[in-house]
Scaffold this motif. Structure first.
Motif, PDB file in Angstrom:
ATOM      1  N   ARG A   6       5.766   2.918  -4.180  1.00 26.16           N
ATOM      2  CA  ARG A   6       7.184   3.062  -4.472  1.00 26.16           C
ATOM      3  C   ARG A   6       8.009   3.388  -3.227  1.00 26.16           C
ATOM      4  O   ARG A   6       9.221   3.225  -3.240  1.00 26.16           O
ATOM      5  CB  ARG A   6       7.411   4.115  -5.552  1.00 26.16           C
ATOM      6  CG  ARG A   6       6.878   3.681  -6.914  1.00 26.16           C
ATOM      7  CD  ARG A   6       7.524   4.472  -8.032  1.00 26.16           C
ATOM      8  NE  ARG A   6       8.943   4.151  -8.177  1.00 26.16           N
ATOM      9  CZ  ARG A   6       9.756   4.805  -8.994  1.00 26.16           C
ATOM     10  NH1 ARG A   6       9.306   5.823  -9.708  1.00 26.16           N
ATOM     11  NH2 ARG A   6      11.035   4.461  -9.096  1.00 26.16           N
ATOM     12  N   LEU A   7       7.370   3.827  -2.156  1.00 22.60           N
ATOM     13  CA  LEU A   7       8.121   4.001  -0.918  1.00 22.60           C
ATOM     14  C   LEU A   7       8.691   2.664  -0.442  1.00 22.60           C
ATOM     15  O   LEU A   7       9.811   2.601   0.069  1.00 22.60           O
ATOM     16  CB  LEU A   7       7.250   4.618   0.165  1.00 22.60           C
ATOM     17  CG  LEU A   7       6.812   6.069  -0.033  1.00 22.60           C
ATOM     18  CD1 LEU A   7       6.057   6.554   1.194  1.00 22.60           C
ATOM     19  CD2 LEU A   7       7.990   6.990  -0.323  1.00 22.60           C
ATOM     20  N   GLU A   8       7.929   1.601  -0.615  1.00 24.21           N
ATOM     21  CA  GLU A   8       8.417   0.280  -0.228  1.00 24.21           C
ATOM     22  C   GLU A   8       9.594  -0.134  -1.107  1.00 24.21           C
ATOM     23  O   GLU A   8      10.582  -0.713  -0.629  1.00 24.21           O
ATOM     24  CB  GLU A   8       7.279  -0.740  -0.312  1.00 24.21           C
ATOM     25  CG  GLU A   8       6.142  -0.440   0.658  1.00 24.21           C
ATOM     26  CD  GLU A   8       5.017  -1.456   0.588  1.00 24.21           C
ATOM     27  OE1 GLU A   8       5.254  -2.569   0.060  1.00 24.21           O
ATOM     28  OE2 GLU A   8       3.910  -1.140   1.052  1.00 24.21           O
ATOM     29  N   GLU A   9       9.491   0.172  -2.389  1.00 27.28           N
ATOM     30  CA  GLU A   9      10.590  -0.151  -3.300  1.00 27.28           C
ATOM     31  C   GLU A   9      11.839   0.643  -2.945  1.00 27.28           C
ATOM     32  O   GLU A   9      12.966   0.139  -3.037  1.00 27.28           O
ATOM     33  CB  GLU A   9      10.166   0.128  -4.742  1.00 27.28           C
ATOM     34  CG  GLU A   9      11.170  -0.331  -5.796  1.00 27.28           C
ATOM     35  CD  GLU A   9      12.228   0.725  -6.102  1.00 27.28           C
ATOM     36  OE1 GLU A   9      13.351   0.341  -6.495  1.00 27.28           O
ATOM     37  OE2 GLU A   9      11.940   1.929  -5.953  1.00 27.28           O
ATOM     38  N   LEU A  10      11.669   1.889  -2.518  1.00 31.20           N
ATOM     39  CA  LEU A  10      12.813   2.713  -2.130  1.00 31.20           C
ATOM     40  C   LEU A  10      13.532   2.127  -0.921  1.00 31.20           C
ATOM     41  O   LEU A  10      14.764   2.187  -0.833  1.00 31.20           O
ATOM     42  CB  LEU A  10      12.361   4.142  -1.823  1.00 31.20           C
ATOM     43  CG  LEU A  10      12.109   5.063  -3.020  1.00 31.20           C
ATOM     44  CD1 LEU A  10      11.583   6.412  -2.547  1.00 31.20           C
ATOM     45  CD2 LEU A  10      13.378   5.248  -3.844  1.00 31.20           C
ATOM     46  N   VAL A  11      12.776   1.569   0.016  1.00 28.67           N
ATOM     47  CA  VAL A  11      13.410   0.940   1.182  1.00 28.67           C
ATOM     48  C   VAL A  11      14.266  -0.245   0.744  1.00 28.67           C
ATOM     49  O   VAL A  11      15.415  -0.402   1.182  1.00 28.67           O
ATOM     50  CB  VAL A  11      12.345   0.488   2.206  1.00 28.67           C
ATOM     51  CG1 VAL A  11      13.010  -0.248   3.363  1.00 28.67           C
ATOM     52  CG2 VAL A  11      11.563   1.680   2.728  1.00 28.67           C
ATOM     53  N   GLU A  12      13.729  -1.088  -0.136  1.00 32.17           N
ATOM     54  CA  GLU A  12      14.491  -2.236  -0.615  1.00 32.17           C
ATOM     55  C   GLU A  12      15.749  -1.780  -1.358  1.00 32.17           C
ATOM     56  O   GLU A  12      16.829  -2.350  -1.181  1.00 32.17           O
ATOM     57  CB  GLU A  12      13.632  -3.099  -1.536  1.00 32.17           C
ATOM     58  CG  GLU A  12      12.509  -3.815  -0.828  1.00 32.17           C
ATOM     59  CD  GLU A  12      11.783  -4.774  -1.752  1.00 32.17           C
ATOM     60  OE1 GLU A  12      12.323  -5.063  -2.854  1.00 32.17           O
ATOM     61  OE2 GLU A  12      10.688  -5.241  -1.388  1.00 32.17           O
TER      62      GLU A  12
ATOM     63  N   LEU B  37      12.135   5.298   4.618  1.00 35.37           N
ATOM     64  CA  LEU B  37      12.844   4.626   5.711  1.00 35.37           C
ATOM     65  C   LEU B  37      12.145   4.842   7.048  1.00 35.37           C
ATOM     66  O   LEU B  37      12.081   3.929   7.887  1.00 35.37           O
ATOM     67  CB  LEU B  37      14.290   5.131   5.785  1.00 35.37           C
ATOM     68  CG  LEU B  37      15.329   4.343   4.976  1.00 35.37           C
ATOM     69  CD1 LEU B  37      14.977   4.291   3.500  1.00 35.37           C
ATOM     70  CD2 LEU B  37      16.716   4.931   5.172  1.00 35.37           C
ATOM     71  N   ALA B  38      11.573   6.039   7.247  1.00 35.10           N
ATOM     72  CA  ALA B  38      10.871   6.311   8.499  1.00 35.10           C
ATOM     73  C   ALA B  38       9.671   5.384   8.665  1.00 35.10           C
ATOM     74  O   ALA B  38       9.423   4.852   9.759  1.00 35.10           O
ATOM     75  CB  ALA B  38      10.435   7.770   8.544  1.00 35.10           C
ATOM     76  N   CYS B  39       8.924   5.176   7.606  1.00 34.06           N
ATOM     77  CA  CYS B  39       7.765   4.284   7.682  1.00 34.06           C
ATOM     78  C   CYS B  39       8.203   2.853   7.988  1.00 34.06           C
ATOM     79  O   CYS B  39       7.633   2.182   8.859  1.00 34.06           O
ATOM     80  CB  CYS B  39       6.986   4.322   6.374  1.00 34.06           C
ATOM     81  SG  CYS B  39       6.058   5.854   6.113  1.00 34.06           S
TER      82      CYS B  39
ATOM     83  N   SER C  66       0.806  -1.227   0.000  1.00 33.32           N
ATOM     84  CA  SER C  66       0.000   0.000   0.000  1.00 33.32           C
ATOM     85  C   SER C  66       0.841   1.281   0.000  1.00 33.32           C
ATOM     86  O   SER C  66       0.322   2.353  -0.302  1.00 33.32           O
ATOM     87  CB  SER C  66      -0.942   0.008   1.209  1.00 33.32           C
ATOM     88  OG  SER C  66      -0.209  -0.098   2.420  1.00 33.32           O
ATOM     89  N   LEU C  67       2.118   1.189   0.335  1.00 30.98           N
ATOM     90  CA  LEU C  67       2.983   2.364   0.263  1.00 30.98           C
ATOM     91  C   LEU C  67       3.728   2.460  -1.061  1.00 30.98           C
ATOM     92  O   LEU C  67       4.627   3.285  -1.214  1.00 30.98           O
ATOM     93  CB  LEU C  67       3.975   2.382   1.429  1.00 30.98           C
ATOM     94  CG  LEU C  67       3.365   2.806   2.772  1.00 30.98           C
ATOM     95  CD1 LEU C  67       4.410   2.735   3.876  1.00 30.98           C
ATOM     96  CD2 LEU C  67       2.787   4.219   2.693  1.00 30.98           C
TER      97      LEU C  67
END
Length: 345
Positions: free
Chosen positions: A44-50, A316-318, A41-42
Motif C-alpha cells: 500500500r505504500l506504492e498505492e499511497l505514492v500514486e 514518498l521517501a522510498c 513489494s511495498l
C-alpha cells in the motif's frame, strides 16, 4: 473568503471538482517498475505514492493537522457520559500542549490547528429541531473551507465535541439507512442505558426529519458545527489539490455527503484508520474507504490521521530515494521474468 452564500453555491462547489492527474500517475508507475525491489513489494505504500502524486508533486514541505471543535444540543437527551463544558476544557488542553494529539502532531512534524466553530455554541437538539439553520450550516462549512492553510501539501483532519458520535451516527443513518441501534456506539464510554438513549435519540430525529432530502440538507439537519466544518475543509482541499487523511467515525460521517454528491468526491482522501466506534467499518465500506491502519483507537482528536502521516512520508521517501536497477547494476528480476515467459512462449 469562501463563496458559500447559498446552498446552491455550495452544491455547485461540491459537484465542480478538479480530477486526478492521470499522466502523473503513469510516470509514477513507470518509475516504480524499475526501482530496486520486486514489483508490488511495498504494497500500500506504492498505492499511497500514486494517490498523492495524482494531486500534487511528490514532495511534502508542510503538513497541517486541523482539529475542528463544536458542541451539540442533542446532549440534552443524555446521550453522553460527559458534559458539554469538557469540549472547551479539551480545547484549552490542546492549546497548552497537553493532549495526545499534541504529542502525535509533534512526532509527525505536522502543524496543529485547533479551530472552535461558532465559539462552541451548541447546535440545536436535532431530536426537536434541525441541528443547524441554513445560514449557520453555510457559515460552518465556510469556516472549515477557509481554515485550510494555503501552503499545505498534506492535510490531516480530526474533530472534538462531546456528543458528536451521536450526530455522526444520526447522519450515517440518514444517508445510508438503518436505525439508531445499528449506527450508535459507545462513544466516550456509554453504558448500556446510555447506549439505548443514544439510539432512541437518533430514531426520534429520523422520525422528525426523515431521509428524503439532499445530502447537504441531511448534513445540516443531523450534523453539527464541526461536522460541517470538516466537510468544508475537505472540499477546500479538493479545490486546491491537497491530499487529505481522514480520521475516524465522526470525520468519515462528516465528509460522506461529498461522496453522495459526486462519486469522485472523496478521491483525494484516504482513511487513516479504522475506529473502534460501532459503525465505522460499515460506513467506510459503504464509501469505499480502506483504512491504512487499525490500532483499536477510539480517541478522536485526529489521532489516527496523525499516525498515518509518517506512512505517507515513508511512501514518498522510498519512491523518490530508491535506486533504479540500472543505477545499482542489478538485473531487473521483474524484466527477466517477463523476458523468460516470452522466450518460453
Amino acid at each position: 473568503m469562501s463563496p458559500f452564500h447559498s446552498l446552491d453555491a455550495l452544491h455547485a462547489a461540491c459537484t465542480t471538482l478538479p480530477m486526478p492527474d492521470k499522466e502523473a500517475v503513469s510516470r509514477i508507475r513507470a518509475r516504480e517498475a524499475v526501482l530496486t525491489k520486486p514489483a508490488g513489494s511495498l504494497g500500500r505504500l506504492e498505492e499511497l505514492v500514486e494517490w498523492f502524486g495524482a494531486w500534487r508533486p511528490l514532495q511534502i514541505d508542510q503538513v497541517d493537522l486541523c482539529i475542528f471543535a463544536g458542541n451539540h444540543g442533542v446532549l440534552a437527551q443524555n446521550v453522553s457520559s460527559w458534559p458539554a463544558d469538557v469540549t472547551a476544557a479539551m480545547v484549552a488542553n490542546f492549546t497548552q500542549q497537553g493532549a495526545a494529539i499534541n504529542q502525535l502532531a509533534r512526532v509527525a512534524d505536522a502543524h496543529l490547528h485547533i479551530v472552535p466553530i461558532s465559539d462552541l455554541t451548541p447546535s440545536a437538539d436535532f431530536t426537536l429541531h434541525p441541528a443547524l439553520s441554513p445560514e449557520d450550516f453555510l457559515a460552518a462549512v465556510s469556516a472549515g473551507y477557509d481554515a485550510v492553510p494555503t501552503r499545505c501539501d498534506l492535510l490531516a483532519l480530526g474533530e472534538l465535541g462531546v456528543g458528536n458520535t451521536t450526530a455522526a451516527a444520526a447522519l450515517a443513518a440518514a444517508l445510508f439507512g438503518q436505525n439508531g441501534a445499528y449506527w450508535a456506539g459507545r462513544g466516550a464510554g456509554l453504558d448500556e442505558a446510555g447506549l439505548a438513549r443514544k439510539a432512541s435519540a437518533i430514531d426520534r430525529a429520523l422520525a422528525l426529519h426523515g431521509r428524503n432530502h439532499s445530502p447537504l440538507d441531511l448534513a445540516r439537519l443531523y450534523g453539527g458545527w464541526e461536522l460541517a466544518a470538516l466537510m468544508g475543509a475537505t472540499l477546500a482541499a479538493r479545490h486546491r489539490r491537497i491530499p487529505v487523511l481522514l480520521d475516524g467515525f465522526v470525520v468519515t460521517a462528516a465528509v460522506a455527503p461529498l461522496a453522495l454528491l459526486d462519486p469522485t468526491g472523496l478521491d483525494h482522501t484516504r482513511l487513516a484508520h479504522q475506529s473502534q466506534e460501532q459503525g465505522h467499518r460499515e460506513l467506510a465500506e459503504r464509501l469505499g474507504l480502506d483504512p491504512l491502519i487499525n490500532l483499536q483507537l477510539r480517541l478522536g482528536e485526529g489521532s489516527g490521521a496523525a499516525l498515518a502521516i509518517p506512512l505517507v512520508r515513508a511512501a514518498l521517501a522510498c519512491h523518490n530515494g530508491m535506486a533504479r536497477f540500472a543505477d545499482a547494476s542489478i538485473d531487473d528480476m521483474n524484466e527477466r521474468k517477463t523476458t523468460k515467459i516470452k522466450t518460453d512462449d
